[in-house]
Write an enzyme that holds these catalytic residues in place. Structure first.
Site, PDB file in Angstrom:
ATOM      1  N   GLU A   1       0.841  -1.204   0.000  1.00 32.68           N
ATOM      2  CA  GLU A   1       0.000   0.000   0.000  1.00 32.68           C
ATOM      3  C   GLU A   1       0.874   1.251   0.000  1.00 32.68           C
ATOM      4  O   GLU A   1       1.797   1.395   0.805  1.00 32.68           O
ATOM      5  CB  GLU A   1      -0.884  -0.033   1.247  1.00 32.68           C
ATOM      6  CG  GLU A   1      -1.750   1.170   1.472  1.00 32.68           C
ATOM      7  CD  GLU A   1      -2.569   1.054   2.760  1.00 32.68           C
ATOM      8  OE1 GLU A   1      -3.473   1.883   2.954  1.00 32.68           O
ATOM      9  OE2 GLU A   1      -2.300   0.127   3.570  1.00 32.68           O
TER      10      GLU A   1
ATOM     11  N   LYS B   1      -8.829   2.510  -2.269  1.00 32.28           N
ATOM     12  CA  LYS B   1      -9.238   1.813  -1.048  1.00 32.28           C
ATOM     13  C   LYS B   1     -10.722   2.078  -0.773  1.00 32.28           C
ATOM     14  O   LYS B   1     -11.164   3.228  -0.802  1.00 32.28           O
ATOM     15  CB  LYS B   1      -8.367   2.326   0.100  1.00 32.28           C
ATOM     16  CG  LYS B   1      -8.353   1.530   1.372  1.00 32.28           C
ATOM     17  CD  LYS B   1      -7.319   2.169   2.299  1.00 32.28           C
ATOM     18  CE  LYS B   1      -6.991   1.339   3.509  1.00 32.28           C
ATOM     19  NZ  LYS B   1      -5.891   1.967   4.286  1.00 32.28           N
TER      20      LYS B   1
ATOM     21  N   CYS C   1      -5.560  -3.124   2.159  1.00 30.75           N
ATOM     22  CA  CYS C   1      -5.491  -3.115   3.625  1.00 30.75           C
ATOM     23  C   CYS C   1      -6.838  -3.178   4.346  1.00 30.75           C
ATOM     24  O   CYS C   1      -7.370  -4.253   4.580  1.00 30.75           O
ATOM     25  CB  CYS C   1      -4.687  -1.910   4.099  1.00 30.75           C
ATOM     26  SG  CYS C   1      -4.032  -2.107   5.786  1.00 30.75           S
TER      27      CYS C   1
END
Length: 584
Positions: free
Chosen positions: A44, A126, A162
């Protein structure tokens, strides 16, 4: 079943260093290609470093990240790596307005991109944004609304970032709905003690929910107060571990996977949580069958003390090196805190780059002076002694201080001396305060609190002893000299600012104190709840009051490595001016 060789690159990035991070990504992409990988992945925001914090609010930095991504794609192709698809995290911006979140077009996004043949062939942001602990992602980013799926060598690979795994819903069930054969998540999840066990169970659960093999690629290294411990994991659809990478170590995990063939009837359109499937096809046909060569392996887990100690070493090393420093300076009292900090520093930057100074006063015991010198002998760090007695006498003659003011003057003289040496010689000063002391305000502003970094800031006193004993035991097992003198471990802790002083003159025994603090500071339990757990009512009230009234001191303490779920910093944000008090 189709086969796929996956390269998970567990790397260390530096926030804002687009050029340096690009070099790292190119180097490990080349390594992945040399290993015959069919897909290389990076963590990330690997291109920008993580967390970027308010840099995300600067359009100049966002555009620099986007430009660096395009340049990276072109460079990979120019260097003969264009046929290898590379997944990399970066900072992007949304193209359309986000009225639901009150954000205009161009708002920042925590994103990842797939690079292939010199082009950016897929981007996504994300979906779940964390907004707890050290995370402020709702402050900076707007979420993504797609379910990215790339078809590679006949396998559909769903992509996540994540928090998309840490929260329920979103891309995990969407991966199942999209009938993916592999779910690949890139992460920069900071280290906390015992988080490795939590992480493993999370990945197992999400693989079963997604109904496919799941790869969790993690970052390693350190950034300011955060440490990233690696520990990348791949599990099969039943939650069985396929491979697990080392902790606190940069490297590339390569493994061959047998995965289900892409479903010709896989859905399009919108699936779970309103996510829109965004499919990119790189290659429809499976690879010719080959003999698997890479299993990824399973790195042995570190025990609790070694894990925490490793985090402290990595955190300090990253802070020193990434900020361009070469050496550190420590005031050595002969006590356990400064001894442990010195051992960590020697392991982090090398004893030749560690400078220790003993600064005795008339109250300093002979054994403390001797323990400081013995520590230097054992570790090989640079050592000198400068007495503060003449300075102390000069101040006392001028100001006639008594009591606490007299005691704290000694600490402030030491702090002033350390900073003078820092300015003169170019070292950064390390503050030796531990979490127990910081919690109750048992430190002197502009004295023992001076420094650029506090390596044990998030370590309770009881853990200080555990780590010191572990470090000595580890040295003995390796046939090395234990770095910390036994007397520093066994003698009663004392600031030695007055005759016969010991910490327990002002504080409860540390095992009791730390147990109360852990409940109040780390778990946010109130006084009644702590008393109900069996602790003395008066002691609880006194301890909590000390914690509450020391907030102004903690705000002025330097940053330090975070190892707990709630350190003193971004995790725990309380007002300094605060009329609320817990009553038992």
């Amino acid at each position: 079943m189709p086969q796929l060789r996956l390269a998970l690159n567990q790397i260390d990035s530096r926030v804002g260093d687009l050029a340096g991070n690009t070099e790292t990504i190119v180097r490990w992409s080349r390594h992945s290609a040399e290993q015959g990988a069919h897909l290389a992945a990076f963590p990330e925001m690997a291109l920008t470093g993580y967390p970027v914090e308010d840099l995300a609010l600067r359009s100049s930095f966002v555009e620099a990240s986007r430009a660096a991504l395009r340049a990276l794609a072109a460079r990979l192709a120019d260097e003969g790596l264009g046929e290898l698809p590379v997944l990399v995290g970066y900072l992007d911006r949304c193209e359309t307005a986000q009225p639901k979140y009150g954000q205009p077009a161009g708002a920042p996004q925590n994103a990842a991109a797939l690079l292939h043949r010199g082009e950016v062939v897929l981007t996504y942001a994300k979906h779940h944004l964390p907004n707890y602990g050290v995370f402020d992602e709702f402050r900076y980013f707007v979420p993504g609304d797609t379910m990215p799926v790339v078809r590679l060598h006949g396998v559909d690979i769903a992509l996540a970032i994540c928090e998309d795994l840490w929260q329920e819903g979103g891309r995990v069930p969407a991966a199942r709905s999209a009938r993916a054969g592999l779910l690949l998540s890139v992460n920069a999840s900071p280290y906390e003690r015992n988080k490795d066990d939590t992480r493993l169970e999370l990945v197992r659960k999400r693989a079963q929910e997604a109904g496919c093999t799941t790869a969790y690629l993690a970052m390693t290294g350190g950034q300011d107060e955060l440490v990233f411990d690696g520990d990348s994991i791949v599990v099969d659809r039943d939650g069985e571990v396929v491979t697990r990478a080392p902790q606190f170590s940069e490297g590339c995990v390569v493994l061959d996977l047998d995965l289900p063939a892409a479903d010709p009837g896989a859905p399009t359109g919108t699936v779970d949580d309103g996510l829109r499937i965004d499919r990119v096809v790189l290659s429809e046909d499976p690879l010719p069958a080959y003999a698997p060569e890479h299993t990824g392996g399973y790195a042995e887990r570190l025990d609790d003390e070694e894990e925490v100690y490793s985090a402290l070493v990595v955190g300090l090393r990253a802070y020193v090196r990434k900020n361009g420093f070469r050496s550190v300076l420590i005031g050595l009292s002969g006590g356990i805190d400064s001894a442990l900090v010195a051992a960590i520093a020697c392991d982090a930057v090398g004893a030749e780059n560690v400078y220790g100074v003993s600064m005795p006063s008339k109250y300093s015991s002979e054994h403390s002076r001797g323990d400081a010198a013995e520590l230097a002998r054992r570790t090989g760090l640079n050592f000198r002694t400068i007495s503060i007695a003449p300075m102390f006498d000069a101040y006392m003659a001028a100001a006639e201080l008594t009591g606490l003011a007299e005691e704290n003057l000694q600490s402030r003289l030491r702090g002033t001396l350390l900073m003078a040496l820092s300015n003169q010689e170019g070292h950064i000063v390390l503050a030796p305060g531990n979490k127990s002391e910081l919690a109750v305000g048992y430190s002197t502003l502009y004295g023992d609190s001076v420094g650029a970094y506090g390596p044990i800031k998030d370590v309770y006193k009881t853990w200080i002893w555990r780590l010191a004993e572990w470090r000595n035991r580890a040295a003995h097992e390796r046939g090395q000299t234990p770095p910390i003198p036994e007397n520093s471990i066994t003698k009663p802790p004392s600031a030695e600012l007055r005759p016969g002083q010991v910490d327990t003159d002002s504080l409860p025994d540390y095992p009791v104190l730390d147990a109360i603090l852990e409940r109040y500071v780390d778990r946010d339990q109130g006084a009644d709840e702590i008393v109900a757990a069996g602790y003395d009512r008066d002691l609880v009230t006194k301890t909590l009051r000390m914690v509450d009234t020391a907030e102004y001191k903690r705000r002025q303490y330097p940053p330090g490595t975070k190892i707990s779920a709630k350190g003193f910093g971004k995790d725990r944000r309380l007002p300094i001016t605060n009329g609320w008090r817990e009553t038992a």
